[in-house]
Design a protein around this motif. Sequence first.
Motif: not given
Length: 445
Positions: A214-221, A241-252, A299-307
Amino acid sequence: MPAQKESASVRPLPFSPRPVALSATLAVNEAIARKRREGRRVLPLGFGEAGIPIHPALTRELGAAAGKGAYGPVAGSAALRAAAAGYWARRGLPTDPSTVVAGPGSKPLLYALLTALGGDVVVPAPSWVTYAAQTSLVGAEPIRVATPPGEGGVPSPALLADAVVRARARGRDVRAVVVTLPDNPTGTIASEDTVRRLCAVAREQDLVVISDEIYRDLVHEPGRTAPSPARHAPERTVVTTALSKSLAAGGWRLGVARLPDGPFGRALRDSLLGVASEIWSSAPAPMQHAAAYALAEPPELVEHVDRSRRLHAAITGAVADRFAAAGARVARPEAAFYVYPDFGPVRDALRANHGVRTAGELTHLLLERYAVGVLPGSSFGDAPASLRMRVAPSLLYGEDDEQRLAALASPAPASLPWIAAALDRLGDVLADLSEPVNAGQPALT
């Protein structure tokens, strides 16, 4: 009709409900809320929520599907399963949509998987609280195996085989091992070699590998990836995996599982769908629509996750520095939004100054005296005498979406006034911990 008065002949029930404790991560969130209601100024470092706003595009997609009310297939919509298959294929895991099953969050999927598999489960020590708790809930035994030094989330391959053999020798039916890549609670990533060796042991011992990614897309480096067991043992690995961590949609509440291809995977799918059909029938249709959009990675979500990845890296690094300055031993966070400091090096001072001997006592002191909410390592499977704790700084990003969006956009988020103030307060609290308590001197609050 008015309620009848209790008759003297009515006997109390001869049993009590099964005792099930509230999940530690949710319990600390409620404890922090109580402190706030008491008027305390709280540092909320206990709950693993991503702390960033939902992207407007996701809200738009959810709103567009709000009228969808049909149950749909138990496994999930064709669009969602195809999007999930594409998501994994882009990460080097070619996936047929028929091997994807959706559910109302990765926690229900894990519970359904454990129910379908049956048998006892090896879990890393430490590991996310839910793995052991759900194993017990399905009537099986969680078998804790320590992780290698500096590599959280994966039981040590050198210890795994021995633990399984010993458990089976006492009559236990061990069938699965759970791994977390990257890890919660430590924020570290197991090496490719460790994952490869774990998969070799899983083959030798006939174990299914459940890989929580679930945290795969939040590697810092940037450019670094977390290894997946599905690359080394595809015939026996389930990936979730899920949307709750990289996209902060835990309550969804929407998660997906990638099952193995082949005869075992098809049998597991049939069993999993049977369990799912009796628990949730199908994941919410509007959420499936939004998740299909998200997993297609516009692309807008890829950028959001990267930020968000950059924000998590900056703040966990700053928090780790505060703990290191206070004398704790800290592995540098490599992913997600957690820090796992160890106060073992200052154990004598904590015992002399505060009477603290366990992680539970330490985190209780932090909450009650300093209004700092964190979780003891014992909640994650550490020995009670360990002085480790999980710290989740992601709720420091802001009190509202305006502040959180500013944190996402900032090249130096730790210097933003509200985050800098929280970090300074944390530093003051940790420094006060190591100071002798003088009679009549008020504690820092």
